[in-house]
Design a protein around this motif. Structure first.
Motif, PDB file in Angstrom:
ATOM      1  N   SER A 151       0.848  -1.198   0.000  1.00 32.35           N
ATOM      2  CA  SER A 151       0.000   0.000   0.000  1.00 32.35           C
ATOM      3  C   SER A 151       0.875   1.236   0.000  1.00 32.35           C
ATOM      4  O   SER A 151       1.748   1.397   0.853  1.00 32.35           O
ATOM      5  CB  SER A 151      -0.890   0.000   1.242  1.00 32.35           C
ATOM      6  N   SER A 152       0.644   2.108  -0.966  1.00 32.90           N
ATOM      7  CA  SER A 152       1.417   3.356  -0.997  1.00 32.90           C
ATOM      8  C   SER A 152       0.747   4.422  -0.126  1.00 32.90           C
ATOM      9  O   SER A 152       1.352   5.431   0.171  1.00 32.90           O
ATOM     10  CB  SER A 152       1.563   3.870  -2.426  1.00 32.90           C
ATOM     11  N   GLY A 153      -0.504   4.198   0.256  1.00 32.99           N
ATOM     12  CA  GLY A 153      -1.212   5.220   1.019  1.00 32.99           C
ATOM     13  C   GLY A 153      -1.227   6.503   0.233  1.00 32.99           C
ATOM     14  O   GLY A 153      -1.760   6.557  -0.869  1.00 32.99           O
ATOM     15  N   ASP A 154      -0.568   7.497   0.753  1.00 30.74           N
ATOM     16  CA  ASP A 154      -0.414   8.759   0.040  1.00 30.74           C
ATOM     17  C   ASP A 154       0.143   8.467  -1.355  1.00 30.74           C
ATOM     18  O   ASP A 154       1.168   7.793  -1.507  1.00 30.74           O
ATOM     19  CB  ASP A 154       0.572   9.636   0.826  1.00 30.74           C
ATOM     20  N   ILE A 155      -0.537   8.970  -2.344  1.00 32.11           N
ATOM     21  CA  ILE A 155      -0.172   8.648  -3.728  1.00 32.11           C
ATOM     22  C   ILE A 155       1.275   9.005  -4.060  1.00 32.11           C
ATOM     23  O   ILE A 155       1.890   8.412  -4.924  1.00 32.11           O
ATOM     24  CB  ILE A 155      -1.165   9.328  -4.701  1.00 32.11           C
ATOM     25  N   ASP A 156       1.838   9.955  -3.332  1.00 32.28           N
ATOM     26  CA  ASP A 156       3.152  10.449  -3.722  1.00 32.28           C
ATOM     27  C   ASP A 156       4.328   9.871  -2.973  1.00 32.28           C
ATOM     28  O   ASP A 156       5.465  10.130  -3.313  1.00 32.28           O
ATOM     29  CB  ASP A 156       3.200  11.982  -3.576  1.00 32.28           C
ATOM     30  N   ASP A 157       4.088   9.135  -1.906  1.00 33.00           N
ATOM     31  CA  ASP A 157       5.263   8.733  -1.139  1.00 33.00           C
ATOM     32  C   ASP A 157       5.098   7.402  -0.433  1.00 33.00           C
ATOM     33  O   ASP A 157       4.647   7.313   0.705  1.00 33.00           O
ATOM     34  CB  ASP A 157       5.599   9.816  -0.114  1.00 33.00           C
ATOM     35  N   VAL A 158       5.507   6.339  -1.097  1.00 32.03           N
ATOM     36  CA  VAL A 158       5.373   5.012  -0.504  1.00 32.03           C
ATOM     37  C   VAL A 158       6.289   4.857   0.708  1.00 32.03           C
ATOM     38  O   VAL A 158       5.949   4.191   1.675  1.00 32.03           O
ATOM     39  CB  VAL A 158       5.641   3.924  -1.572  1.00 32.03           C
ATOM     40  N   ILE A 159       7.428   5.482   0.668  1.00 31.82           N
ATOM     41  CA  ILE A 159       8.425   5.284   1.714  1.00 31.82           C
ATOM     42  C   ILE A 159       7.928   5.879   3.035  1.00 31.82           C
ATOM     43  O   ILE A 159       8.020   5.261   4.087  1.00 31.82           O
ATOM     44  CB  ILE A 159       9.774   5.909   1.305  1.00 31.82           C
ATOM     45  N   LYS A 160       7.339   7.064   2.935  1.00 30.68           N
ATOM     46  CA  LYS A 160       6.857   7.769   4.117  1.00 30.68           C
ATOM     47  C   LYS A 160       5.834   6.941   4.903  1.00 30.68           C
ATOM     48  O   LYS A 160       5.715   7.041   6.099  1.00 30.68           O
ATOM     49  CB  LYS A 160       6.203   9.072   3.661  1.00 30.68           C
ATOM     50  N   ASN A 161       5.102   6.076   4.175  1.00 30.84           N
ATOM     51  CA  ASN A 161       4.023   5.321   4.797  1.00 30.84           C
ATOM     52  C   ASN A 161       4.452   3.982   5.375  1.00 30.84           C
ATOM     53  O   ASN A 161       3.636   3.245   5.890  1.00 30.84           O
ATOM     54  CB  ASN A 161       2.910   5.109   3.783  1.00 30.84           C
ATOM     55  N   HIS A 162       5.705   3.653   5.248  1.00 32.34           N
ATOM     56  CA  HIS A 162       6.174   2.358   5.729  1.00 32.34           C
ATOM     57  C   HIS A 162       7.327   2.536   6.706  1.00 32.34           C
ATOM     58  O   HIS A 162       8.441   2.839   6.302  1.00 32.34           O
ATOM     59  CB  HIS A 162       6.597   1.462   4.556  1.00 32.34           C
ATOM     60  N   ASP A 163       7.033   2.328   7.988  1.00 30.39           N
ATOM     61  CA  ASP A 163       8.069   2.472   9.011  1.00 30.39           C
ATOM     62  C   ASP A 163       9.183   1.473   8.751  1.00 30.39           C
ATOM     63  O   ASP A 163      10.342   1.741   8.980  1.00 30.39           O
ATOM     64  CB  ASP A 163       7.487   2.160  10.411  1.00 30.39           C
ATOM     65  N   ASN A 164       8.776   0.284   8.269  1.00 31.78           N
ATOM     66  CA  ASN A 164       9.756  -0.793   8.085  1.00 31.78           C
ATOM     67  C   ASN A 164      10.163  -0.933   6.619  1.00 31.78           C
ATOM     68  O   ASN A 164      10.397  -2.028   6.137  1.00 31.78           O
ATOM     69  CB  ASN A 164       9.203  -2.111   8.631  1.00 31.78           C
ATOM     70  N   TYR A 165      10.200   0.194   5.913  1.00 33.74           N
ATOM     71  CA  TYR A 165      10.469   0.145   4.470  1.00 33.74           C
ATOM     72  C   TYR A 165      11.789  -0.564   4.146  1.00 33.74           C
ATOM     73  O   TYR A 165      11.824  -1.462   3.302  1.00 33.74           O
ATOM     74  CB  TYR A 165      10.474   1.567   3.890  1.00 33.74           C
ATOM     75  N   ASN A 166      12.872  -0.182   4.826  1.00 40.96           N
ATOM     76  CA  ASN A 166      14.181  -0.778   4.508  1.00 40.96           C
ATOM     77  C   ASN A 166      14.202  -2.273   4.798  1.00 40.96           C
ATOM     78  O   ASN A 166      14.761  -3.056   4.040  1.00 40.96           O
ATOM     79  CB  ASN A 166      15.304  -0.078   5.286  1.00 40.96           C
ATOM     80  N   GLU A 167      13.544  -2.637   5.890  1.00 42.41           N
ATOM     81  CA  GLU A 167      13.430  -4.057   6.262  1.00 42.41           C
ATOM     82  C   GLU A 167      12.695  -4.833   5.155  1.00 42.41           C
ATOM     83  O   GLU A 167      13.115  -5.912   4.745  1.00 42.41           O
ATOM     84  CB  GLU A 167      12.576  -4.137   7.521  1.00 42.41           C
ATOM     85  N   MET A 168      11.600  -4.219   4.691  1.00 43.62           N
ATOM     86  CA  MET A 168      10.792  -4.858   3.654  1.00 43.62           C
ATOM     87  C   MET A 168      11.609  -5.026   2.369  1.00 43.62           C
ATOM     88  O   MET A 168      11.580  -6.084   1.729  1.00 43.62           O
ATOM     89  CB  MET A 168       9.557  -3.999   3.374  1.00 43.62           C
ATOM     90  N   ILE A 169      12.363  -3.998   2.001  1.00 42.49           N
ATOM     91  CA  ILE A 169      13.207  -4.064   0.797  1.00 42.49           C
ATOM     92  C   ILE A 169      14.226  -5.206   0.950  1.00 42.49           C
ATOM     93  O   ILE A 169      14.418  -6.001   0.027  1.00 42.49           O
ATOM     94  CB  ILE A 169      13.912  -2.700   0.543  1.00 42.49           C
ATOM     95  N   ASN A 170      14.827  -5.311   2.122  1.00 38.43           N
ATOM     96  CA  ASN A 170      15.817  -6.374   2.345  1.00 38.43           C
ATOM     97  C   ASN A 170      15.185  -7.757   2.277  1.00 38.43           C
ATOM     98  O   ASN A 170      15.768  -8.691   1.729  1.00 38.43           O
ATOM     99  CB  ASN A 170      16.530  -6.175   3.690  1.00 38.43           C
ATOM    100  N   GLU A 171      13.967  -7.874   2.818  1.00 41.09           N
ATOM    101  CA  GLU A 171      13.234  -9.155   2.754  1.00 41.09           C
ATOM    102  C   GLU A 171      12.972  -9.542   1.303  1.00 41.09           C
ATOM    103  O   GLU A 171      13.159 -10.694   0.903  1.00 41.09           O
ATOM    104  CB  GLU A 171      11.886  -9.035   3.492  1.00 41.09           C
TER     105      GLU A 171
END
Ligand SMILES: Cc1cc2nc3c(=O)[nH]c(=O)nc-3n(C[C@H](O)[C@H](O)[C@H](O)COP(=O)(O)O)c2cc1C
Length: 177
Positions: A151-171
């Motif tokens: 879920s990107s939530g805000d259309i403009d910023d997927v990263i801002k909406n994911h506290d665990n973004y870096n973790e998710m990318i690594n997974e």
């Protein structure tokens, strides 16, 4: 080399995710920057007149990149409950692979979907997209693995909406073999 294809009409969330997933020798294609015409249904590819498509445009670069890639990772925004039109257009131009299964055989297509609605709300849609790619894989012979419905939530910023973004990318990176 892995090939990342951002299926968005802009260099937004999907492009950013591709940039964050890629390693040094990987290639990222933003369809937003490409000139890709519609399949005309001329059947030159299926009649064996051309190995790839008879239309001369930026698909040539995509065919070349797909040939070189070990894995192809498609990151698509969900548009109107499906993949984007620009990505569907590219997939229609994959028709040559139905006559030349050796070109994609043994390659794996990984899918990531990104929608504004929540992951739960888009669960069924993501499943349909996964099944769509699996159905294609049956006649053009590639394997499919679904990586993430995001879920990107805000259309403009997927990263801002994911506290665990870096973790998710690594997974996700770990799952791309
Ligand atoms: C025309 C259009 C249709 C969309 N339809 C949906 C939709 O059906 N479901 C959804 O969750 N998000 C929808 N979205 C939101 C995008 O999927 C979302 O913002 C995504 O993160 C965009 O990816 P991008 O930043 O790579 O372009 C739509 C956006 C646009 C512009």
């Amino acid at each position: 080399m892995n090939l990342y294809i951002s299926g968005s009409n802009r260099k937004g969330n999907c492009y950013q995710i591709a940039q964050d997933l890629k390693s040094e020798n990987d290639t990222v294609i933003a369809l937003a920057e490409k000139n890709i015409k519609y399949c005309k249904g001329c059947s030159a590819c299926t009649k064996g007149l051309e190995q790839y498509c008879a239309i001369k445009d930026d698909m040539k670069e995509i065919y070349n990149n797909m040939a070189e890639a070990g894995n192809i990772i498609i990151i698509t925004p969900i548009y109107m409950n499906h993949i984007t039109g620009i990505l569907k257009n590219v997939i229609d131009r994959w028709n040559p692979y139905s006559s030349h299964p050796e070109l994609l055989k043994d390659k794996k297509i990984y899918i990531i979907t990104v929608g504004q609605m929540s992951e739960e709300e888009n669960e069924e849609i993501a499943k349909n997209i996964k099944e769509y790619f699996e159905s294609l894989g049956e006649f053009i012979e590639f394997k499919v693995e679904f990586l993430k419905n995001l879920s990107s939530g805000d259309i403009d910023d997927v990263i801002k909406n994911h506290d665990n973004y870096n973790e998710m990318i690594n997974e996700i990176k770990k799952r791309i073999k």
